[in-house]
Scaffold this motif. Sequence first.
Motif, PDB file in Angstrom:
ATOM      1  N   PRO A  18     -20.059  45.288 -39.413  1.00 40.57           N
ATOM      2  CA  PRO A  18     -20.301  43.839 -39.455  1.00 40.57           C
ATOM      3  C   PRO A  18     -20.755  43.288 -38.110  1.00 40.57           C
ATOM      4  N   GLY A  19     -20.160  43.786 -37.015  1.00 35.00           N
ATOM      5  CA  GLY A  19     -20.557  43.321 -35.696  1.00 35.00           C
ATOM      6  C   GLY A  19     -21.998  43.677 -35.376  1.00 35.00           C
ATOM      7  N   PHE A  20     -22.410  44.896 -35.745  1.00 36.52           N
ATOM      8  CA  PHE A  20     -23.793  45.309 -35.521  1.00 36.52           C
ATOM      9  C   PHE A  20     -24.740  44.451 -36.349  1.00 36.52           C
ATOM     10  N   ALA A  21     -24.377  44.165 -37.592  1.00 41.23           N
ATOM     11  CA  ALA A  21     -25.225  43.343 -38.462  1.00 41.23           C
ATOM     12  C   ALA A  21     -25.370  41.926 -37.904  1.00 41.23           C
ATOM     13  N   LEU A  35     -24.262  49.423 -44.097  1.00 41.54           N
ATOM     14  CA  LEU A  35     -24.145  50.064 -42.788  1.00 41.54           C
ATOM     15  C   LEU A  35     -22.756  50.650 -42.556  1.00 41.54           C
ATOM     16  N   ALA A  36     -21.793  50.197 -43.302  1.00 44.32           N
ATOM     17  CA  ALA A  36     -20.452  50.756 -43.168  1.00 44.32           C
ATOM     18  C   ALA A  36     -20.371  52.171 -43.732  1.00 44.32           C
ATOM     19  N   GLN A  63     -37.614  51.147 -47.230  1.00 49.53           N
ATOM     20  CA  GLN A  63     -36.498  50.515 -46.506  1.00 49.53           C
ATOM     21  C   GLN A  63     -36.216  51.284 -45.215  1.00 49.53           C
ATOM     22  N   ARG A  64     -36.940  50.890 -44.161  1.00 56.62           N
ATOM     23  CA  ARG A  64     -36.792  51.474 -42.836  1.00 56.62           C
ATOM     24  C   ARG A  64     -36.829  50.348 -41.813  1.00 56.62           C
ATOM     25  N   HIS A  65     -36.043  50.481 -40.762  1.00 55.28           N
ATOM     26  CA  HIS A  65     -36.007  49.435 -39.736  1.00 55.28           C
ATOM     27  C   HIS A  65     -35.567  50.049 -38.414  1.00 55.28           C
ATOM     28  N   ALA A  66     -36.309  49.768 -37.341  1.00 59.57           N
ATOM     29  CA  ALA A  66     -35.975  50.290 -36.015  1.00 59.57           C
ATOM     30  C   ALA A  66     -35.064  49.316 -35.278  1.00 59.57           C
ATOM     31  N   ALA A  67     -34.131  49.864 -34.510  1.00 61.26           N
ATOM     32  CA  ALA A  67     -33.197  49.033 -33.755  1.00 61.26           C
ATOM     33  C   ALA A  67     -32.683  49.826 -32.554  1.00 61.26           C
ATOM     34  N   TRP A  68     -31.864  49.155 -31.767  1.00 59.25           N
ATOM     35  CA  TRP A  68     -31.180  49.799 -30.647  1.00 59.25           C
ATOM     36  C   TRP A  68     -29.682  49.659 -30.859  1.00 59.25           C
ATOM     37  N   LEU A  69     -28.971  50.735 -30.622  1.00 55.75           N
ATOM     38  CA  LEU A  69     -27.531  50.768 -30.879  1.00 55.75           C
ATOM     39  C   LEU A  69     -26.768  50.951 -29.568  1.00 55.75           C
ATOM     40  N   PRO A  70     -25.824  50.062 -29.265  1.00 52.27           N
ATOM     41  CA  PRO A  70     -24.974  50.299 -28.090  1.00 52.27           C
ATOM     42  C   PRO A  70     -24.209  51.611 -28.258  1.00 52.27           C
ATOM     43  N   ALA A  71     -24.200  52.423 -27.221  1.00 51.12           N
ATOM     44  CA  ALA A  71     -23.528  53.721 -27.311  1.00 51.12           C
ATOM     45  C   ALA A  71     -22.050  53.569 -27.649  1.00 51.12           C
ATOM     46  N   THR A  72     -21.463  52.451 -27.293  1.00 56.98           N
ATOM     47  CA  THR A  72     -20.045  52.209 -27.580  1.00 56.98           C
ATOM     48  C   THR A  72     -19.787  51.970 -29.052  1.00 56.98           C
ATOM     49  N   GLN A  73     -20.852  51.826 -29.853  1.00 53.40           N
ATOM     50  CA  GLN A  73     -20.710  51.573 -31.291  1.00 53.40           C
ATOM     51  C   GLN A  73     -20.661  52.859 -32.112  1.00 53.40           C
ATOM     52  N   VAL A  74     -20.812  54.015 -31.475  1.00 52.77           N
ATOM     53  CA  VAL A  74     -20.893  55.271 -32.226  1.00 52.77           C
ATOM     54  C   VAL A  74     -19.496  55.783 -32.575  1.00 52.77           C
TER      55      VAL A  74
END
Length: 212
Positions: A18-21, A35-36, A63-74
């Motif tokens: 939810p936070g990433f969304a 995403l969960a 259904q494809r989408h590019a983004a950046w993910l904080p490493a702390t979210q893994v």
Amino acid sequence: MTTSTPLPHDLLWLIDAPGFARANTLPAWASADWLAQAPLVVRRDGASAGRIPVGLRGTTRAQRHAAWLPATQVARVATPRMIARQARWRDHPRRAALPALAALARVAPLLDAAQANWGVTGSVGFTLAIGIDVLHAGSDLDLLVTAATPLSAELARALAALLDDAQARIDIQVATPFGAFALREQVRTGHRVLLKTATGPVMSHDPWQPLP
């Protein structure tokens, strides 16, 4: 949370979907609920401190989408090799009806016998990793072979022979220390390939040599 650096094609599950969304402008299909359960796919892109280039996948090719993910979210990582080692295609309820899974069942023993460092990517890898079937009769089988040094002639021949599978299209990407290339292209050209790198694609006559 993982401490290793994810590589292209690795699948990453979120700690806080939810936070990433909320933090990103996402298409409607990429809901927090989706995403969960559905991991993000590491893609090749330029370096960004503390952030990982990722691609979001839905249930269809569109259904494809590019983004950046904080490493702390893994939360956790599944590599293509891990997916191959789990061999979940053996228990898939549609393994006989889907050409890509039937092809995987045929080629897995051949890849192991050839001592290839291989894994499963694309829609087949995604399906096997999450247990949600996004495959259809026309799905390709995408494989990743990691090779720190040039392929031996024997292994190269064994891999090239897989490209002629009569029932499913098999695409093999070879990852070197400097990028990755499509084996099908190398077979067609003899040597010259388009090498995918973190800074963009470049033409290479020897993908195991540093780029100029």
